[in-house]
Write a protein that holds these residues in place. Structure first.
Motif, PDB file in Angstrom:
ATOM      1  N   ASN A   1     -57.296   6.834 -10.558  1.00  0.00           N
ATOM      2  CA  ASN A   1     -57.533   7.725 -11.695  1.00  0.00           C
ATOM      3  C   ASN A   1     -56.340   8.629 -11.981  1.00  0.00           C
ATOM      4  OD1 ASN A   1     -60.171   6.999 -12.570  1.00  0.00           O
ATOM      5  ND2 ASN A   1     -61.017   7.932 -10.724  1.00  0.00           N
ATOM      6  N   ILE A   2     -55.710   9.152 -10.934  1.00  0.00           N
ATOM      7  CA  ILE A   2     -54.535   9.997 -11.161  1.00  0.00           C
ATOM      8  C   ILE A   2     -53.398   9.176 -11.763  1.00  0.00           C
ATOM      9  CG2 ILE A   2     -52.708  11.320 -10.011  1.00  0.00           C
ATOM     10  CD1 ILE A   2     -54.813  12.349  -8.070  1.00  0.00           C
ATOM     11  N   THR A   3     -53.233   7.946 -11.261  1.00  0.00           N
ATOM     12  CA  THR A   3     -52.169   7.090 -11.788  1.00  0.00           C
ATOM     13  C   THR A   3     -52.406   6.744 -13.251  1.00  0.00           C
ATOM     14  OG1 THR A   3     -51.778   6.129  -9.599  1.00  0.00           O
ATOM     15  CG2 THR A   3     -50.977   4.889 -11.501  1.00  0.00           C
ATOM     16  N   VAL A   4     -53.636   6.365 -13.577  1.00  0.00           N
ATOM     17  CA  VAL A   4     -53.952   5.905 -14.933  1.00  0.00           C
ATOM     18  C   VAL A   4     -54.081   7.077 -15.903  1.00  0.00           C
ATOM     19  CG1 VAL A   4     -55.706   4.773 -16.358  1.00  0.00           C
ATOM     20  CG2 VAL A   4     -55.031   3.770 -14.169  1.00  0.00           C
ATOM     21  N   MET A   5     -54.897   8.070 -15.544  1.00  0.00           N
ATOM     22  CA  MET A   5     -55.200   9.165 -16.468  1.00  0.00           C
ATOM     23  C   MET A   5     -54.161  10.276 -16.442  1.00  0.00           C
ATOM     24  SD  MET A   5     -59.312   9.469 -15.897  1.00  0.00           S
ATOM     25  CE  MET A   5     -59.464  10.806 -17.088  1.00  0.00           C
ATOM     26  N   GLY A   6     -53.399  10.355 -15.349  1.00  0.00           N
ATOM     27  CA  GLY A   6     -52.412  11.407 -15.246  1.00  0.00           C
ATOM     28  C   GLY A   6     -51.002  10.911 -15.463  1.00  0.00           C
ATOM     29  N   VAL A   7     -50.536  10.056 -14.573  1.00  0.00           N
ATOM     30  CA  VAL A   7     -49.140   9.629 -14.612  1.00  0.00           C
ATOM     31  C   VAL A   7     -48.832   8.819 -15.875  1.00  0.00           C
ATOM     32  CG1 VAL A   7     -47.333   8.344 -13.421  1.00  0.00           C
ATOM     33  CG2 VAL A   7     -49.022   9.647 -12.095  1.00  0.00           C
ATOM     34  N   VAL A   8     -49.622   7.793 -16.144  1.00  0.00           N
ATOM     35  CA  VAL A   8     -49.341   6.911 -17.286  1.00  0.00           C
ATOM     36  C   VAL A   8     -49.419   7.685 -18.595  1.00  0.00           C
ATOM     37  CG1 VAL A   8     -50.139   4.911 -18.600  1.00  0.00           C
ATOM     38  CG2 VAL A   8     -50.044   4.807 -16.101  1.00  0.00           C
ATOM     39  N   THR A   9     -50.473   8.457 -18.776  1.00  0.00           N
ATOM     40  CA  THR A   9     -50.617   9.185 -20.046  1.00  0.00           C
ATOM     41  C   THR A   9     -49.488  10.186 -20.239  1.00  0.00           C
ATOM     42  OG1 THR A   9     -52.085  10.814 -19.000  1.00  0.00           O
ATOM     43  CG2 THR A   9     -53.127   8.944 -20.105  1.00  0.00           C
ATOM     44  N   VAL A  10     -49.108  10.883 -19.183  1.00  0.00           N
ATOM     45  CA  VAL A  10     -48.038  11.875 -19.307  1.00  0.00           C
ATOM     46  C   VAL A  10     -46.705  11.210 -19.600  1.00  0.00           C
ATOM     47  CG1 VAL A  10     -46.653  13.544 -18.015  1.00  0.00           C
ATOM     48  CG2 VAL A  10     -49.142  13.663 -17.928  1.00  0.00           C
ATOM     49  N   VAL A  11     -46.375  10.167 -18.853  1.00  0.00           N
ATOM     50  CA  VAL A  11     -45.075   9.500 -19.032  1.00  0.00           C
ATOM     51  C   VAL A  11     -44.967   8.907 -20.431  1.00  0.00           C
ATOM     52  CG1 VAL A  11     -43.644   7.566 -18.300  1.00  0.00           C
ATOM     53  CG2 VAL A  11     -44.707   9.041 -16.589  1.00  0.00           C
ATOM     54  N   VAL A  12     -45.989   8.170 -20.853  1.00  0.00           N
ATOM     55  CA  VAL A  12     -45.957   7.523 -22.167  1.00  0.00           C
ATOM     56  C   VAL A  12     -45.934   8.574 -23.277  1.00  0.00           C
ATOM     57  CG1 VAL A  12     -47.253   6.076 -23.786  1.00  0.00           C
ATOM     58  CG2 VAL A  12     -47.048   5.401 -21.386  1.00  0.00           C
ATOM     59  N   ALA A  13     -46.829   9.544 -23.178  1.00  0.00           N
ATOM     60  CA  ALA A  13     -46.939  10.542 -24.239  1.00  0.00           C
ATOM     61  C   ALA A  13     -45.674  11.391 -24.349  1.00  0.00           C
ATOM     62  CB  ALA A  13     -48.154  11.437 -23.994  1.00  0.00           C
ATOM     63  N   TYR A  14     -45.168  11.858 -23.221  1.00  0.00           N
ATOM     64  CA  TYR A  14     -44.028  12.767 -23.312  1.00  0.00           C
ATOM     65  C   TYR A  14     -42.757  12.040 -23.742  1.00  0.00           C
ATOM     66  CZ  TYR A  14     -41.294  16.951 -22.497  1.00  0.00           C
ATOM     67  OH  TYR A  14     -40.506  18.056 -22.681  1.00  0.00           O
ATOM     68  N   ALA A  15     -42.583  10.805 -23.277  1.00  0.00           N
ATOM     69  CA  ALA A  15     -41.407  10.041 -23.705  1.00  0.00           C
ATOM     70  C   ALA A  15     -41.438   9.809 -25.215  1.00  0.00           C
ATOM     71  CB  ALA A  15     -41.349   8.707 -22.959  1.00  0.00           C
ATOM     72  N   LEU A  16     -42.598   9.437 -25.736  1.00  0.00           N
ATOM     73  CA  LEU A  16     -42.723   9.207 -27.169  1.00  0.00           C
ATOM     74  C   LEU A  16     -42.586  10.510 -27.941  1.00  0.00           C
ATOM     75  CD1 LEU A  16     -43.272   7.307 -29.506  1.00  0.00           C
ATOM     76  CD2 LEU A  16     -45.731   7.493 -29.025  1.00  0.00           C
ATOM     77  N   PHE A  17     -43.188  11.569 -27.414  1.00  0.00           N
ATOM     78  CA  PHE A  17     -43.108  12.883 -28.067  1.00  0.00           C
ATOM     79  C   PHE A  17     -41.657  13.344 -28.187  1.00  0.00           C
ATOM     80  CE2 PHE A  17     -42.738  17.495 -27.502  1.00  0.00           C
ATOM     81  CZ  PHE A  17     -43.463  17.951 -28.588  1.00  0.00           C
ATOM     82  N   ARG A  18     -40.898  13.245 -27.083  1.00  0.00           N
ATOM     83  CA  ARG A  18     -39.504  13.689 -27.125  1.00  0.00           C
ATOM     84  C   ARG A  18     -38.679  12.851 -28.087  1.00  0.00           C
ATOM     85  NH1 ARG A  18     -38.944  18.463 -26.491  1.00  0.00           N
ATOM     86  NH2 ARG A  18     -36.720  17.987 -26.608  1.00  0.00           N
ATOM     87  N   GLY A  19     -38.946  11.536 -28.111  1.00  0.00           N
ATOM     88  CA  GLY A  19     -38.218  10.686 -29.036  1.00  0.00           C
ATOM     89  C   GLY A  19     -38.477  11.052 -30.484  1.00  0.00           C
ATOM     90  N   LEU A  20     -39.731  11.340 -30.805  1.00  0.00           N
ATOM     91  CA  LEU A  20     -40.080  11.709 -32.175  1.00  0.00           C
ATOM     92  C   LEU A  20     -39.490  13.069 -32.552  1.00  0.00           C
ATOM     93  CD1 LEU A  20     -43.800  10.542 -32.299  1.00  0.00           C
ATOM     94  CD2 LEU A  20     -41.866   9.536 -33.527  1.00  0.00           C
ATOM     95  N   VAL A  21     -39.543  14.024 -31.631  1.00  0.00           N
ATOM     96  CA  VAL A  21     -39.005  15.352 -31.922  1.00  0.00           C
ATOM     97  C   VAL A  21     -37.507  15.286 -32.194  1.00  0.00           C
ATOM     98  CG1 VAL A  21     -38.513  17.609 -30.891  1.00  0.00           C
ATOM     99  CG2 VAL A  21     -40.803  16.624 -30.701  1.00  0.00           C
ATOM    100  N   LEU A  22     -36.819  14.377 -31.530  1.00  0.00           N
ATOM    101  CA  LEU A  22     -35.372  14.251 -31.737  1.00  0.00           C
ATOM    102  C   LEU A  22     -35.013  13.737 -33.128  1.00  0.00           C
ATOM    103  CD1 LEU A  22     -34.215  12.820 -28.283  1.00  0.00           C
ATOM    104  CD2 LEU A  22     -33.780  15.112 -29.205  1.00  0.00           C
ATOM    105  N   VAL A  23     -35.873  12.873 -33.688  1.00  0.00           N
ATOM    106  CA  VAL A  23     -35.544  12.276 -34.984  1.00  0.00           C
ATOM    107  C   VAL A  23     -36.205  12.997 -36.157  1.00  0.00           C
ATOM    108  CG1 VAL A  23     -35.171  10.012 -33.951  1.00  0.00           C
ATOM    109  CG2 VAL A  23     -37.432  10.586 -34.834  1.00  0.00           C
ATOM    110  N   LEU A  24     -37.250  13.769 -35.900  1.00  0.00           N
ATOM    111  CA  LEU A  24     -37.934  14.495 -36.973  1.00  0.00           C
ATOM    112  C   LEU A  24     -37.244  15.837 -37.223  1.00  0.00           C
ATOM    113  CD1 LEU A  24     -41.671  13.842 -35.985  1.00  0.00           C
ATOM    114  CD2 LEU A  24     -40.413  12.826 -37.903  1.00  0.00           C
TER     115      LEU A  24
END
Length: 345
Positions: free
Chosen positions: A109-132
């Protein structure tokens, strides 16, 4: 998406536990750079708020509901390292006190709900913030997209773990299709909640939102015909614009208590995405009883109190208070270790 005991075999559950423990250890070190005297209490509040909102299952399809996972929200508000720790605290409290999510499956649960969601979300978030454009609206839009994608990503991660160590013989393609399909819908709800929460905090205290740091471009002044950066505003000006961190903390705690203690009574009673897929596809054939099934707070109710509204509301308030206390205490310890550690470490 809380995985119960018995869905994943012992060796893979143990391996996931090692991965989760490693992620928490690395996050403890990384969080030292994210936490300070202002953000440490906010991190505890974020954990408590996520606990409260996870009690609010919302309908997404006929006979199916969803709830916030919270990885994207935590990462954007307090940083990715601290975000992993927030979700780990929430899952630990849910597993031990409320028999929600298997104890042997805690690493999964920590791997799926914590690590995966944080890594995917934050990487995508930072990428979008850089181009927007560097605006508050861009941050809220990026938070919506990041949260939306993080949920089906977590569903795919669970499917991968099931493919390696599932205890039932169900075709992986069927599990993947069902899990991702329903969690895309759940992701929409996650995205809306994340966007609204991030937007609300930015409107009050943008300086406390990790994902909004450096949001404002330097003021330009024309000197002798040339544009130059103006001197930055005094640090004391930021709190005056949005009120003290204490007010934000109190408002957040009150909101979490109201959501868990009152609004949760009106949450959808339908099974969540994983529960529905598990029942439909037969993944739950070897599910095991929870080790804490006899807990006084099991299933988000207080044993001995017959009135459902009072029982569930009191359990929610206890959960918020416990998560807030444990989370805030843990984050203060991490912050103090940062203060005590040499700068070169």
């Amino acid at each position: 998406m809380h995985v119960p005991d018995g869905f994943i075999n012992a060796p893979v559950s143990a391996a996931a536990g090692v991965v989760a423990a490693g992620a928490v250890a690395v996050s403890l070190r990384g969080a030292r750079k994210e936490l300070d005297e202002r953000t440490a209490p906010l991190a505890g509040l974020v954990a408590a708020f996520i606990f409260a909102v996870q009690m609010l299952n919302f309908p997404v399809a006929a006979g199916t509901s969803g709830h916030l996972l919270g990885g994207a929200l935590a990462a954007i508000l307090v940083g990715p390292w601290t975000g992993v720790l927030c979700i780990a605290v929430v899952l630990l409290m849910q597993g031990i006190l409320f028999a929600d999510g298997g104890l042997t499956a805690l690493g999964v649960n920590i791997t799926v709900m914590g690590v995966v969601t944080v890594v995917v979300a934050y990487a995508l978030f930072r990428g979008l913030v850089l181009v927007l454009p560097r605006t508050r609206r861009s941050v809220t839009v990026a938070s919506f997209v990041a949260a939306l994608v993080s949920v089906p990503a977590a569903a795919a991660a669970f499917t991968l773990i099931y493919a390696i160590g599932g205890t039932t013989d169900v075709p992986v393609t069927k599990v993947l299709t069902a899990m991702v399909g329903v969690h895309v819908l759940i992701g929409i709800g996650e995205a809306v909640i994340t966007m609204l929460t991030v937007g609300a905090v930015i409107a009050v205290r943008p300086d406390l939102v990790h994902g909004a740091r450096g949001l404002t471009a330097p003021l330009k002044l024309r000197v002798d015909g040339e544009l130059v950066d103006a001197a930055p505003a005094a640090p004391a000006a930021a709190p005056a614009a949005g009120g003290s961190p204490k007010k934000l903390w109190i408002g957040g705690v009150v909101t979490a208590l109201v959501l868990a203690g009152f609004v949760s009574f009106y949450a959808s009673a339908s099974p969540d995405g994983l529960e529905k897929v598990a029942a439909d596809k037969g993944i739950d054939a070897k599910a095991e009883d929870h080790a804490a099934a006899d807990s006084p707070l099991a299933d988000y109710g207080v044993k001995g109190i017959e009135a459902p509204r009072l029982s569930g509301g009191l359990a929610g308030v206890i959960g918020v208070g416990t998560t807030l206390a444990v989370g805030t205490g843990a984050f203060w310890v991490v912050r103090r270790r940062r203060t005590a550690a040499p700068e070169s470490v």
